[in-house]
Structure formats: C-alpha cells, structure tokens
Design an enzyme around this catalytic site. Structure first.
Site, PDB file in Angstrom:
ATOM      1  N   SER A 126       0.791  -1.183  -0.097  1.00 39.91           N
ATOM      2  CA  SER A 126      -0.115  -0.085   0.044  1.00 39.91           C
ATOM      3  C   SER A 126       0.892   1.108   0.055  1.00 39.91           C
ATOM      4  O   SER A 126       1.631   1.491   0.983  1.00 39.91           O
ATOM      5  CB  SER A 126      -0.702  -0.092   1.210  1.00 39.91           C
ATOM      6  OG  SER A 126      -1.658   1.307   1.530  1.00 39.91           O
ATOM      7  N   GLY A 185      -4.528  -4.043   6.214  1.00 34.99           N
ATOM      8  CA  GLY A 185      -3.569  -3.959   7.508  1.00 34.99           C
ATOM      9  C   GLY A 185      -3.597  -2.542   8.189  1.00 34.99           C
ATOM     10  O   GLY A 185      -4.290  -1.709   7.344  1.00 34.99           O
ATOM     11  N   GLU A 231     -11.243   1.369  -3.634  1.00 30.41           N
ATOM     12  CA  GLU A 231     -11.722   1.224  -1.852  1.00 30.41           C
ATOM     13  C   GLU A 231     -12.068   2.180  -1.241  1.00 30.41           C
ATOM     14  O   GLU A 231     -11.529   3.200  -1.449  1.00 30.41           O
ATOM     15  CB  GLU A 231     -10.394   0.684  -1.054  1.00 30.41           C
ATOM     16  CG  GLU A 231     -10.374   0.124   0.152  1.00 30.41           C
ATOM     17  CD  GLU A 231      -9.126  -0.400   0.751  1.00 30.41           C
ATOM     18  OE1 GLU A 231      -8.162  -0.533  -0.019  1.00 30.41           O
ATOM     19  OE2 GLU A 231      -9.059  -0.520   1.953  1.00 30.41           O
ATOM     20  N   LYS A 280     -10.300  -6.551   7.921  1.00 30.39           N
ATOM     21  CA  LYS A 280      -8.940  -5.832   8.882  1.00 30.39           C
ATOM     22  C   LYS A 280      -9.260  -6.331  10.182  1.00 30.39           C
ATOM     23  O   LYS A 280     -10.507  -6.206  10.789  1.00 30.39           O
ATOM     24  CB  LYS A 280      -9.103  -4.526   8.623  1.00 30.39           C
ATOM     25  CG  LYS A 280      -7.697  -3.799   8.567  1.00 30.39           C
ATOM     26  CD  LYS A 280      -7.990  -2.308   8.244  1.00 30.39           C
ATOM     27  CE  LYS A 280      -7.332  -2.047   6.943  1.00 30.39           C
ATOM     28  NZ  LYS A 280      -7.357  -0.611   6.575  1.00 30.39           N
ATOM     29  N   ASP A 293      -7.265   3.475  -3.063  1.00 28.99           N
ATOM     30  CA  ASP A 293      -7.887   3.313  -1.919  1.00 28.99           C
ATOM     31  C   ASP A 293      -8.036   4.690  -1.431  1.00 28.99           C
ATOM     32  O   ASP A 293      -7.306   5.817  -1.356  1.00 28.99           O
ATOM     33  CB  ASP A 293      -7.080   2.567  -0.639  1.00 28.99           C
ATOM     34  CG  ASP A 293      -7.687   2.527   0.573  1.00 28.99           C
ATOM     35  OD1 ASP A 293      -9.014   3.172   0.683  1.00 28.99           O
ATOM     36  OD2 ASP A 293      -7.200   2.066   1.682  1.00 28.99           O
ATOM     37  N   LYS A 347      -1.140  -1.140  -4.174  1.00 27.34           N
ATOM     38  CA  LYS A 347      -2.415  -0.042  -3.997  1.00 27.34           C
ATOM     39  C   LYS A 347      -1.934   1.267  -3.769  1.00 27.34           C
ATOM     40  O   LYS A 347      -0.980   1.350  -3.059  1.00 27.34           O
ATOM     41  CB  LYS A 347      -3.045  -0.688  -2.711  1.00 27.34           C
ATOM     42  CG  LYS A 347      -4.184   0.266  -2.001  1.00 27.34           C
ATOM     43  CD  LYS A 347      -4.844  -0.386  -0.801  1.00 27.34           C
ATOM     44  CE  LYS A 347      -4.620   0.146   0.340  1.00 27.34           C
ATOM     45  NZ  LYS A 347      -5.582  -0.410   1.503  1.00 27.34           N
ATOM     46  N   LYS A 404      -3.091   5.271  -2.653  1.00 25.74           N
ATOM     47  CA  LYS A 404      -4.002   5.979  -1.903  1.00 25.74           C
ATOM     48  C   LYS A 404      -4.178   7.091  -2.647  1.00 25.74           C
ATOM     49  O   LYS A 404      -3.410   7.785  -3.440  1.00 25.74           O
ATOM     50  CB  LYS A 404      -3.191   6.597  -0.672  1.00 25.74           C
ATOM     51  CG  LYS A 404      -2.984   5.509   0.450  1.00 25.74           C
ATOM     52  CD  LYS A 404      -4.033   5.165   0.988  1.00 25.74           C
ATOM     53  CE  LYS A 404      -3.971   3.958   2.169  1.00 25.74           C
ATOM     54  NZ  LYS A 404      -5.129   3.654   2.818  1.00 25.74           N
ATOM     55  N   ASP A 461     -13.860  -0.926   2.999  1.00 25.83           N
ATOM     56  CA  ASP A 461     -13.044  -1.075   4.101  1.00 25.83           C
ATOM     57  C   ASP A 461     -13.764  -0.608   5.576  1.00 25.83           C
ATOM     58  O   ASP A 461     -14.409  -1.142   6.054  1.00 25.83           O
ATOM     59  CB  ASP A 461     -11.637  -0.277   3.875  1.00 25.83           C
ATOM     60  CG  ASP A 461     -10.546  -0.315   5.004  1.00 25.83           C
ATOM     61  OD1 ASP A 461     -11.029  -0.790   6.128  1.00 25.83           O
ATOM     62  OD2 ASP A 461      -9.426   0.105   4.811  1.00 25.83           O
TER      63      ASP A 461
HETATM   64  O1  OSB Z   1      -7.259   2.104   4.480  1.00 28.91           O
HETATM   65  O2  OSB Z   1      -5.973   0.451   4.349  1.00 28.91           O
HETATM   66  C1  OSB Z   1      -6.056   1.470   4.957  1.00 28.91           C
HETATM   67  C2  OSB Z   1      -2.985   2.334   6.693  1.00 28.91           C
HETATM   68  C3  OSB Z   1      -3.581   3.268   7.650  1.00 28.91           C
HETATM   69  C4  OSB Z   1      -4.798   3.507   7.867  1.00 28.91           C
HETATM   70  C5  OSB Z   1      -5.398   3.019   6.787  1.00 28.91           C
HETATM   71  C6  OSB Z   1      -5.248   2.115   5.957  1.00 28.91           C
HETATM   72  C7  OSB Z   1      -3.490   1.836   5.797  1.00 28.91           C
HETATM   73  C8  OSB Z   1      -3.073   0.829   4.783  1.00 28.91           C
HETATM   74  C9  OSB Z   1      -1.955   0.208   5.316  1.00 28.91           C
HETATM   75  O3  OSB Z   1      -3.379   0.742   3.746  1.00 28.91           O
HETATM   76  C10 OSB Z   1      -1.873  -1.196   4.657  1.00 28.91           C
HETATM   77  C11 OSB Z   1      -0.703  -1.851   5.421  1.00 28.91           C
HETATM   78  O4  OSB Z   1      -0.796  -2.173   6.680  1.00 28.91           O
HETATM   79  O5  OSB Z   1      -0.001  -2.610   4.580  1.00 28.91           O
HETATM   80 MG    MG Z   2      -8.401   1.241   3.198  1.00 30.19          MG
END
Ligand code: OSB
Ligand code: MG
Length: 387
Positions: A138, A293, A216, A265, A191, A164, A166, A241
């Site tokens: 991510s 995660g 996402e 999660k 995401d 992924k 953001k 999520d």
């Molecule tokens: O939305 O998945 C999320 C990290 C902090 C807050 C929200 C998210 C995330 C991640 C981390 O995308 C993914 C990882 O732990 O590798």
């Molecule tokens: Mg997410």
C-alpha cells in the site's frame, strides 16, 4: 482447556517508519502501537497488538482511547475470569461497545496464548490452508508523481505482486494514469479512505474502465447506499474497508449490493472471531476478500498473515515484509517478502513468531500493568509511566 489470565501488561511502543506515509487524512513518520502481553495463571504468555491510528480520523478510536479502554475496561473485565476458547474470552468483555481496535489487541493476545497452550499455530487454529500469500503493498500519497513512480519501481523490482495507491481529490486520475503507463502489467488498485462524496466531489468517472482491481472506500463509512449506487454504475469493483465494522453491517452491505469486494481487517472488526465470520459470510455470498492492515508491527502482521492464509482470501492482501515500514521490528524471525510471497508463520505455536523482549523494551515509552483487583478494596489499576 481452561485459561485464566493473571496479568495483562500494556506497552506503548514507538517505531520509526523507513518512509513517511500519507493518506487522504494524515501523514506519519513514526507509529505508536500498544503491545498487549497476557499472562495465564500457569505462566504461559500471549502477545497481541493494538494497531490503532494515533488520531481519530480513520475511525473514532485513537492510541489514547485504546490505552484507556484497554487499561480501565477490557483488561480488568477479562482478568481472573476463566475461558475455554478466545471467542469465549471476547464474550467476557462484550459489555464494552465499539472500540474495536482496543478489543482486537486483547483478542489477539488470547488467541496467541490459546495456540501456545494447545501447541498449535494460529494459522492452523483459524483454518489457513496456504503456506505463503502474495505480497501486496500500500503506497501513500507522494509529493509528486515522479516520487510515486520511484516508489512503485522499488516495490515492483522487489517482487511485490500488487500495488495499492492512496488517492484523494486532486491526486487520483493523474497518478493512476502515470503508474499504468510506466508499469502496464502491474496489478493496481486504489484506496480513497472516504475522501469523496456522491454529491460534492465525487470519484472521477475517468478512474473507471482502466482495469483497476478495485476502488476501496470512496465514501463515508455509513454511506452504504452511496456505495451501492456506485457499484451499479462503475465497472471497477467497489471494495469496502471503513464501512464494515461488524458481520451485521456486512450482511446489510451485501443485501444492498454495496460491496463487490471486502477488505477484512482484524483491528477494524475487533478481533479474529469477527474476521472469520466476515470471511465466511463473503465466501457464502461469492464475494472475494483480502486482508487489510494498519502497518502492524510483527505481532499483528503475523496474525494478519495467519488469517490471509484462509481459502476465501483470493485477492492479494496488504501484507508486506515489515522491513518495508520499519528498520527494526520487535519479532523474530523477521517477516519478509521473498519472490513476492510472504510466508504464513508456522514457526511455533500461537502467532508463530517470537517477541524480542529486549528490543520491545528499548522502544517502549510507557507501560500499564493490570492485575486482579484485591478481593476487598476496589483498587484502581496502576499506570506506570516510564517517560
Ligand atoms: O485504509 O487500508 C487502509 C494504513 C493506515 C490507515 C488505513 C489504511 C492503511 C493501509 C496500510 O493501507 C496497509 C498495510 O498495513 O500495509
Ligand atoms: Mg483502506
């Protein structure tokens, strides 16, 4: 097998991030998680991790809400009360509503302890069938598209199987186009962490039809109808999520057609029991899942991997080596991606990795030890502040 906890120790542990991470709501250079050490009357120890974000932006919880809820409510409610299975332990604290991140830290410690007592790896207790799972990374929002391309290049070279990104308004179509033209074969998803709104500032239509694996959580957690309308309109699968906080919410989301895919999660759902329930509901509905995660340290990461080994996890999960995030993790052996795969830890009973207690102590900023209250006076739990 009956287990009764005699002590629960909370440690606030800070690890610096190798590379700062920015989402639609915040930017982090280090993370502080609460490590939970649960000790049973026979001396067996179980480890858990509360991977709450520091601030109440991803959900209503924060490091400090988790610290208080764990120390004042969850730990005192569980201590001294016998249980035969981690799901029974979770029922001992059912009176506390919400607070899923806090709950997940204690739940994980109970599962680890239970596995260690039975001499079985967590992965086997949960029903994991895989020995390794594809590594997905991510990537946060970067200051420039070039900086993002450099991050993608690094991870593709390291063998990561899925990327992924953001996104948020103003950082969506352009970075996706740039990554797809530089890396046409990379499996890509995005995401939004709730950054869009169906009426004001909607997800750009130009994101659709680009072969993304999924988009996402574009909208607010409670906007299941908005997600359902988007899922009907978009070719790209819609993944939830933040919205999916309980198996019941998931049933509603599935009934509305609000989720083509679900991110499972452990922290958001409050533990491994509800995560298994969500996995099973999705399997029965034919909805693919993957394991999300919260940048877990090795303890939570090991538990995520055990879960990600279940057969319903048909899409690549956010599971990377912990070296992607931390210079030095608190567990051994270290969790690493090898040829784009991360092994499901089965190196021992419970979560399958050992906590390096010297390393943990070095990064611990304060502790809180909860013991059973003396029979007469209701003594408050002791908070021992080391900094
Ligand atoms: O939305 O998945 C999320 C990290 C902090 C807050 C929200 C998210 C995330 C991640 C981390 O995308 C993914 C990882 O732990 O590798
Ligand atoms: Mg997410």
């Amino acid at each position: 097998m009956t287990i009764t906890l005699s002590e629960i120790e909370l440690s606030l542990v800070r690890l610096d991030l190798v590379h700062s991470f920015e989402t639609s709501s915040h930017r982090k250079t280090y993370l502080e998680h609460i490590v939970v050490r649960a000790t049973a009357e026979d001396g067996t120890v179980g480890w858990g991790e509360c991977a709450s974000p520091s601030d109440p932006y991803y959900c209503g919880e924060s490091t400090w809400s988790c610290w208080q809820v764990l120390g004042r409510y969850l730990a005192p409610m569980l201590i001294g009360r016998p249980w035969n299975h981690p799901e029974e332990a979770a029922r001992h604290t059912a009176k506390v509503s919400d607070n899923h991140f806090a709950r997940a830290g204690l739940d994980m410690a109970c599962w680890d302890l239970y596995g260690r007592r039975r001499g079985e790896p967590l992965a086997d207790l949960l029903g994991a069938t895989a020995t390794a799972v594809p590594a997905g990374v991510s990537l946060g929002i970067e200051p420039t598209v070039d900086a993002l391309l450099a991050q993608v290049a690094r991870h593709v070279e390291d063998g990561y199987r899925r990327v992924k990104l953001k996104i948020r308004p103003g950082w969506d179509v352009e970075p996706v186009r740039a990554v797809q033209s530089a890396f046409p074969h990379v499996a890509l998803q995005v995401d939004a962490n709730t950054a869009y709104h169906p009426d004001r500032g909607d997800l750009p239509a130009a994101l659709d039809g680009r072969g993304l694996l999924m988009v996402e959580q574009p909208y607010a957690p409670s906007d299941l109808l908005g997600h359902a309308a988007l899922a009907a309109r978009f070719e790209t699968p819609v993944c939830l999520d933040e919205s999916v906080t309980t198996p019941d919410v998931l049933r509603t989301a599935l009934a509305l057609g609000a989720a083509d895919v679900v991110n499972v999660k452990v922290s958001r759902l409050g533990g491994l029991g509800p995560s298994l329930a969500v996995h099973d509901l999705c399997r029965d509905a034919g909805v693919p899942v993957w394991c999300g995660g919260m940048h877990e340290f090795g303890i939570g990461r090991a538990a995520n991997l055990a879960l990600a080994g279940l057969p319903g996890f048909t899409l690549p999960s956010d599971v990377s080596g912990s070296d992607k995030y931390y210079r030095q993790d608190v567990v051994a052996p270290a969790i690493r991606a090898v040829d784009g795969m991360v092994a499901v830890p089965r190196g021992g009973a419970g979560i399958g990795v050992e906590v390096d207690t010297a390393r943990l102590a070095r990064h611990t900023r304060r502790t809180w030890t909860v013991r059973p209250a003396p029979a007469r006076a209701a003594a408050p739990a002791v908070e021992d502040c080391r900094v």
